[in-house]
Design an enzyme around this catalytic site. Sequence first.
Site, PDB file in Angstrom:
ATOM      1  N   LYS A  22      22.334  -0.301  -8.638  1.00  0.00           N
ATOM      2  CA  LYS A  22      23.225  -0.015  -9.772  1.00  0.00           C
ATOM      3  C   LYS A  22      24.197  -1.174  -9.986  1.00  0.00           C
ATOM      4  O   LYS A  22      24.393  -1.643 -11.106  1.00  0.00           O
ATOM      5  CB  LYS A  22      23.986   1.284  -9.481  1.00  0.00           C
ATOM      6  CG  LYS A  22      24.701   1.850 -10.693  1.00  0.00           C
ATOM      7  CD  LYS A  22      25.604   3.000 -10.298  1.00  0.00           C
ATOM      8  CE  LYS A  22      24.862   4.250  -9.885  1.00  0.00           C
ATOM      9  NZ  LYS A  22      24.703   5.227 -10.933  1.00  0.00           N
ATOM     10  N   ARG A  92      31.029   5.376  -7.904  1.00  0.00           N
ATOM     11  CA  ARG A  92      29.628   5.803  -7.779  1.00  0.00           C
ATOM     12  C   ARG A  92      28.931   5.073  -6.649  1.00  0.00           C
ATOM     13  O   ARG A  92      29.148   3.884  -6.441  1.00  0.00           O
ATOM     14  CB  ARG A  92      28.833   5.465  -9.052  1.00  0.00           C
ATOM     15  CG  ARG A  92      29.273   6.186 -10.285  1.00  0.00           C
ATOM     16  CD  ARG A  92      28.524   5.591 -11.481  1.00  0.00           C
ATOM     17  NE  ARG A  92      29.160   5.928 -12.727  1.00  0.00           N
ATOM     18  CZ  ARG A  92      28.777   6.939 -13.510  1.00  0.00           C
ATOM     19  NH1 ARG A  92      27.758   7.677 -13.186  1.00  0.00           N
ATOM     20  NH2 ARG A  92      29.416   7.183 -14.629  1.00  0.00           N
ATOM     21  N   GLY A 101      20.582  10.923  -7.131  1.00  0.00           N
ATOM     22  CA  GLY A 101      21.256  12.199  -6.865  1.00  0.00           C
ATOM     23  C   GLY A 101      21.497  12.502  -5.401  1.00  0.00           C
ATOM     24  O   GLY A 101      22.014  13.561  -5.067  1.00  0.00           O
ATOM     25  N   MET A 103      23.343  10.734  -3.164  1.00  0.00           N
ATOM     26  CA  MET A 103      24.678  10.419  -2.654  1.00  0.00           C
ATOM     27  C   MET A 103      25.722  10.820  -3.691  1.00  0.00           C
ATOM     28  O   MET A 103      25.380  11.319  -4.749  1.00  0.00           O
ATOM     29  CB  MET A 103      24.754   8.938  -2.322  1.00  0.00           C
ATOM     30  CG  MET A 103      23.908   8.599  -1.105  1.00  0.00           C
ATOM     31  SD  MET A 103      23.947   6.873  -0.744  1.00  0.00           S
ATOM     32  CE  MET A 103      23.085   6.170  -2.119  1.00  0.00           C
ATOM     33  N   ARG A 336      18.187   0.685 -14.897  1.00  0.00           N
ATOM     34  CA  ARG A 336      17.400   0.451 -13.683  1.00  0.00           C
ATOM     35  C   ARG A 336      15.946   0.718 -14.020  1.00  0.00           C
ATOM     36  O   ARG A 336      15.645   1.403 -15.015  1.00  0.00           O
ATOM     37  CB  ARG A 336      17.855   1.364 -12.548  1.00  0.00           C
ATOM     38  CG  ARG A 336      17.680   2.821 -12.871  1.00  0.00           C
ATOM     39  CD  ARG A 336      18.119   3.710 -11.727  1.00  0.00           C
ATOM     40  NE  ARG A 336      18.076   5.095 -12.172  1.00  0.00           N
ATOM     41  CZ  ARG A 336      18.722   6.074 -11.578  1.00  0.00           C
ATOM     42  NH1 ARG A 336      19.473   5.851 -10.543  1.00  0.00           N
ATOM     43  NH2 ARG A 336      18.616   7.300 -12.034  1.00  0.00           N
ATOM     44  N   HIS A 455      17.391  17.625 -12.693  1.00  0.00           N
ATOM     45  CA  HIS A 455      17.022  17.229 -11.328  1.00  0.00           C
ATOM     46  C   HIS A 455      15.592  17.638 -11.006  1.00  0.00           C
ATOM     47  O   HIS A 455      14.790  16.836 -10.502  1.00  0.00           O
ATOM     48  CB  HIS A 455      18.003  17.893 -10.350  1.00  0.00           C
ATOM     49  CG  HIS A 455      17.727  17.563  -8.925  1.00  0.00           C
ATOM     50  ND1 HIS A 455      16.983  18.380  -8.114  1.00  0.00           N
ATOM     51  CD2 HIS A 455      18.062  16.491  -8.179  1.00  0.00           C
ATOM     52  CE1 HIS A 455      16.891  17.831  -6.919  1.00  0.00           C
ATOM     53  NE2 HIS A 455      17.543  16.684  -6.933  1.00  0.00           N
ATOM     54  N   ARG A 561     -23.087  11.327   6.826  1.00  0.00           N
ATOM     55  CA  ARG A 561     -23.235  12.047   8.111  1.00  0.00           C
ATOM     56  C   ARG A 561     -24.403  13.008   7.953  1.00  0.00           C
ATOM     57  O   ARG A 561     -24.258  14.062   7.336  1.00  0.00           O
ATOM     58  CB  ARG A 561     -21.961  12.819   8.437  1.00  0.00           C
ATOM     59  CG  ARG A 561     -20.744  11.954   8.727  1.00  0.00           C
ATOM     60  CD  ARG A 561     -19.532  12.851   8.934  1.00  0.00           C
ATOM     61  NE  ARG A 561     -18.431  12.212   9.617  1.00  0.00           N
ATOM     62  CZ  ARG A 561     -17.312  11.818   9.023  1.00  0.00           C
ATOM     63  NH1 ARG A 561     -17.146  11.979   7.726  1.00  0.00           N
ATOM     64  NH2 ARG A 561     -16.336  11.268   9.730  1.00  0.00           N
ATOM     65  N   GLU A 744     -17.317   3.067  18.211  1.00  0.00           N
ATOM     66  CA  GLU A 744     -16.372   4.178  18.423  1.00  0.00           C
ATOM     67  C   GLU A 744     -16.145   4.479  19.892  1.00  0.00           C
ATOM     68  O   GLU A 744     -15.403   5.389  20.240  1.00  0.00           O
ATOM     69  CB  GLU A 744     -16.799   5.426  17.649  1.00  0.00           C
ATOM     70  CG  GLU A 744     -18.255   5.794  17.741  1.00  0.00           C
ATOM     71  CD  GLU A 744     -18.648   6.951  16.809  1.00  0.00           C
ATOM     72  OE1 GLU A 744     -17.787   7.506  16.129  1.00  0.00           O
ATOM     73  OE2 GLU A 744     -19.840   7.277  16.783  1.00  0.00           O
ATOM     74  N   SER A 763     -19.721  -0.600  12.389  1.00  0.00           N
ATOM     75  CA  SER A 763     -18.800   0.182  11.573  1.00  0.00           C
ATOM     76  C   SER A 763     -17.913   0.987  12.522  1.00  0.00           C
ATOM     77  O   SER A 763     -18.409   1.761  13.331  1.00  0.00           O
ATOM     78  CB  SER A 763     -19.567   1.112  10.631  1.00  0.00           C
ATOM     79  OG  SER A 763     -18.657   1.860   9.863  1.00  0.00           O
ATOM     80  N   ASN A 767     -12.181   7.666  14.326  1.00  0.00           N
ATOM     81  CA  ASN A 767     -11.810   9.012  14.806  1.00  0.00           C
ATOM     82  C   ASN A 767     -12.124   9.114  16.297  1.00  0.00           C
ATOM     83  O   ASN A 767     -11.281   9.474  17.107  1.00  0.00           O
ATOM     84  CB  ASN A 767     -12.583  10.092  14.050  1.00  0.00           C
ATOM     85  CG  ASN A 767     -12.385   9.994  12.552  1.00  0.00           C
ATOM     86  OD1 ASN A 767     -11.369   9.492  12.100  1.00  0.00           O
ATOM     87  ND2 ASN A 767     -13.364  10.439  11.783  1.00  0.00           N
ATOM     88  N   ASP A 768     -13.349   8.760  16.642  1.00  0.00           N
ATOM     89  CA  ASP A 768     -13.712   8.815  18.059  1.00  0.00           C
ATOM     90  C   ASP A 768     -13.029   7.706  18.846  1.00  0.00           C
ATOM     91  O   ASP A 768     -12.617   7.904  19.982  1.00  0.00           O
ATOM     92  CB  ASP A 768     -15.233   8.741  18.222  1.00  0.00           C
ATOM     93  CG  ASP A 768     -15.870  10.111  18.043  1.00  0.00           C
ATOM     94  OD1 ASP A 768     -15.407  11.061  18.707  1.00  0.00           O
ATOM     95  OD2 ASP A 768     -16.789  10.243  17.217  1.00  0.00           O
ATOM     96  N   CYS A 830     -15.208   3.351   9.071  1.00  0.00           N
ATOM     97  CA  CYS A 830     -15.579   4.572   8.346  1.00  0.00           C
ATOM     98  C   CYS A 830     -14.894   5.817   8.891  1.00  0.00           C
ATOM     99  O   CYS A 830     -15.201   6.923   8.487  1.00  0.00           O
ATOM    100  CB  CYS A 830     -17.087   4.751   8.306  1.00  0.00           C
ATOM    101  SG  CYS A 830     -17.816   4.948   9.938  1.00  0.00           S
ATOM    102  N   TYR A 850     -15.449  -4.168   5.083  1.00  0.00           N
ATOM    103  CA  TYR A 850     -15.335  -3.063   4.116  1.00  0.00           C
ATOM    104  C   TYR A 850     -14.744  -1.835   4.795  1.00  0.00           C
ATOM    105  O   TYR A 850     -14.751  -1.724   6.018  1.00  0.00           O
ATOM    106  CB  TYR A 850     -16.692  -2.715   3.495  1.00  0.00           C
ATOM    107  CG  TYR A 850     -17.693  -2.133   4.470  1.00  0.00           C
ATOM    108  CD1 TYR A 850     -17.857  -0.760   4.608  1.00  0.00           C
ATOM    109  CD2 TYR A 850     -18.500  -2.961   5.256  1.00  0.00           C
ATOM    110  CE1 TYR A 850     -18.766  -0.226   5.504  1.00  0.00           C
ATOM    111  CE2 TYR A 850     -19.420  -2.441   6.148  1.00  0.00           C
ATOM    112  CZ  TYR A 850     -19.541  -1.061   6.269  1.00  0.00           C
ATOM    113  OH  TYR A 850     -20.439  -0.529   7.160  1.00  0.00           O
TER     114      TYR A 850
HETATM  115  C1  PEP Z   1     -15.520   8.475  13.591  1.00  0.00           C
HETATM  116  O1  PEP Z   1     -15.629   8.851  14.748  1.00  0.00           O
HETATM  117  O2  PEP Z   1     -14.561   7.839  13.157  1.00  0.00           O
HETATM  118  C2  PEP Z   1     -16.582   8.788  12.617  1.00  0.00           C
HETATM  119  C3  PEP Z   1     -16.571   8.263  11.411  1.00  0.00           C
HETATM  120  O3  PEP Z   1     -17.517   9.689  12.981  1.00  0.00           O
HETATM  121  P1  PEP Z   1     -17.287  11.255  13.073  1.00  0.00           P
HETATM  122  O4  PEP Z   1     -15.951  11.544  12.485  1.00  0.00           O
HETATM  123  O5  PEP Z   1     -18.392  11.882  12.340  1.00  0.00           O
HETATM  124  O6  PEP Z   1     -17.340  11.469  14.553  1.00  0.00           O
HETATM  125 MG    MG Z   2     -17.540   9.518  15.469  1.00  0.00          MG
END
Ligand code: PEP
Ligand code: MG
Length: 885
Positions: A22, A92, A101, A103, A336, A455, A561, A744, A763, A767-768, A830, A850
């Site tokens: 401001k 202000r 809003g 403060m 602003r 608001h 999958r 993984e 790839s 997750n694993d 992935c 990727y």
């Molecule tokens: C992973 O493990 O990241 C994965 C893509 O495989 P999934 O989630 O199917 O185990």
């Molecule tokens: Mg996996």
Amino acid sequence: MMKYIYPFEEGNKDMRQLLGGKGANLAQMTNLGLPVPSGFTISTEACNAFYENHNQLSDDLLDQIHRAVAALSAKVGKTFNSSTAPLLVSVRSGAAISMPGMMDTILNIGLNDQTVIALANLTANERFAYDSYRRLLAMFGNVVYGISEATFDGVIEKRKADQGYQSDLDLTVNDLQEIVSEFKTIYQKELNHEFPQDPTDQLMAAINSVFESWNNHRAQVYRRENDIPSDLGTAVNVQMMVFGNAGEDSGTGVAFTRDPATGKKQLFGEYLLNAQGEDVVAGIRTPQPIETLRSSMPHLYDQFATIAEKLELHYRDMQDLEFTIENGKLYMLQARNGKRTPTAAVKIAVDLVSEKLISKQEAIMRIKPESVQAILYPEFDEQALAENKIVASGLPASPGAATGQIYFTAESAKKAHDDQHRKVILVRQDTSPEDIEGMVVSEAIVTSRGGMTSHAAVVARGMGTPATVGVNGLQVNYQTKTATISGNQLHEGDWLSVDGTHGNLYLGQIKTTDLTVNDDLATLLDWAKDEARLGVYANADTPKDFAQALNFGADGIGLARTEHMFFKPERLLEMRRLIIAEDAEGRKTPLKRLLEMQRGDFYELYKLSKGRSVTIRLLDPPLHEFLPHDEKEIKAVAAQLGIDPDYLAQRVDALKELNPMLGHRGDRLAVTFPDIYQMQIQAIMGAALQLLDEGIIIEPHIMIPLTDSKAEMSWVRDLVVNQIEDLFDAHNAKLEYTVGTMMEMPRACLTADKVAEVSDFFSFGTNDLTQLTFGYSRDDVGSFMPAYIKEGILPADPFQTVDVEGVGALMKMAVDKGRFTKPQLPIGVCGEIGGDPKSIHFFEAIGVTYVSCSPFRVPVARLAAAQAHLSAKRPIEQAAGVKAH
Ligand code: PEP
Ligand code: MG
């Protein structure tokens, strides 16, 4: 001595860090020669010094404030306490990053029992003077001393009721004088002391409170939600008051240079005559659209429109402007960059490129990747809508449609959301910054009062949450926890459907439609594709998901999958037949049936791909995931399969594992049941060969899950390649194909140079990989992860945002080792974090090729990939050599 104070003439728009947004903009507007009331800014450094000084204004700062006030007095010819020309100021807050809003602000500082008379004489408007004074008493009492607004409002409401008035405007001078005196009694009652009459005391207390408001609860919640660092501090702007409530030729308003909901290029805003700023924002009186100013005060409208255009050109972005008209003269109080819906943000960015104000790259950088998800706004399904009647309508404050269960307080909405995982809709008379936590968790927001800049409207738009405000025929009763909508009584927990695009409400639940990409977003995503180095693929296993992903601009499929293809009832039956078979002979028939089905699936996916890359992962989960578990289910499945339930129970028992996610799954299944992977290869290559017969060339990419060593990958690869070669011989044809591995297992990352010798691509299955690096069961983290984040043990959930230090280090090692063996090795991500913008910056930095994510995250990931590349320090060429397959 540290310089803490900057008169508006000394600052400019590039000094946000020091002067707050401001302050920097007021200085910039002053320097552009626009009509801005004079004033000065106390810097954010002063705020930090205030906190270091145990929440006290230091002597040094007090001294600088005294001098700045003296200079302001000399400039404007008004002084504190003067009986002929009293100086009145606003105080202000204004942080470097806007926190609307959150403060505090206090207006009319400088009024007291003497100056109120002076102001009345000076303006020949006694009513205005006492109206201003009662506002100061209420605001000051609330902000500085924490006396509830309701205490002051109650006095006004009672007087209005006693006199039979409809509106605040009906209050007479006498009423206002009585109100002032009752307000003063409140001070005595609540605080045991009087309202401070000395303007300098008022000013210092106000500055103190604004600094303190940086750390109030709602500001802290807002900063947490918006990732704003808590050590920035707020600046304080002290500015000569101009009065929008000085009579019928005065007024106050807010306006955007483009429509903040749609992005359309037109002045959009509202104003109130004879009012002060908070009347517009609070939604107490219903403001007039800015268009009507064109007919009521044409020269002022033209002057304002010219200023608005000038500011937009100057800042090269849509502006949010606050103005006041005092006795027919226009003043600009604020400019602003305006908050906007994600839809508007994209349209404005794309339009500004065609207006040659910004570059395509700048347009890309201006959009928050996560926000584009909200553009793919769901609408109500047309057919479902036709069966429902609009029960009430209001203003379409924030687009999108949502269905949920209603709650009347932020607290109860948050509780229902957190404890019962309900989809909640916050329904209120109006909202205020205290409601922020309830608003954040709501699917939609509905209010009975307020306008497009109330608001509720502003905050909902910022969050991309659908909202309908100012609903006629809605009454909310907080005591009885009920709402009445056009005669229908609703209770807490009842279902309501809200269409924020059109401002309509419906009783009950209504289905929403699939999401689509509008033309502006499609344009922006095209530009992003040109600027990004990372490819963006989708995790999709059905033609429907794939079509959705293509609609969102996916480059292809990065992870199909295959086990997800087995969940339809007739397939599950065959899968179960396969699993309980005791030998290869018993597996033959179900495998043959599954082969037919899977080949059909792959054929469909390939056809849809139109030459885009499709990466198919072979069977991954533990087999017992497909089996029934309790007695009742076992009986039913045994009947379906035509086998003895005891036998089935015995097979289920035999397949049970203590740690299934660390057990007999992934490529371990290939080693023990090679015929399952062979069947999948026949389906994958069979479909590709079928398309080859039709003249369409496909290059299948086959991905092996859970690999942990070169020896294992090599074994499975041989199985796959032999099967493929057999098929080619039988078909008397050949196709290009690749066989790669998921990364993984930590061991695979540690030995990635060797694994790469037998892999055509990597790839990362993050997750694993995250599960195994931390040793956190990915299915059980819910019980402790929130505590880990709350206690600051983890900065974020590593299943949602990459853990750079640990999992990230393994990934970087795998990339470097893999590319040491094969410099051109394509490497993807992935797992879930493949679509996470913050993680994408890290993937860009380590040279991943990727990412692949759920279809809905594709646009998010695309923008993040472009931003990551545009902001990467390293030269474009360095990382560009490696292409996705
Ligand atoms: C992973 O493990 O990241 C994965 C893509 O495989 P999934 O989630 O199917 O185990
Ligand atoms: Mg996996």
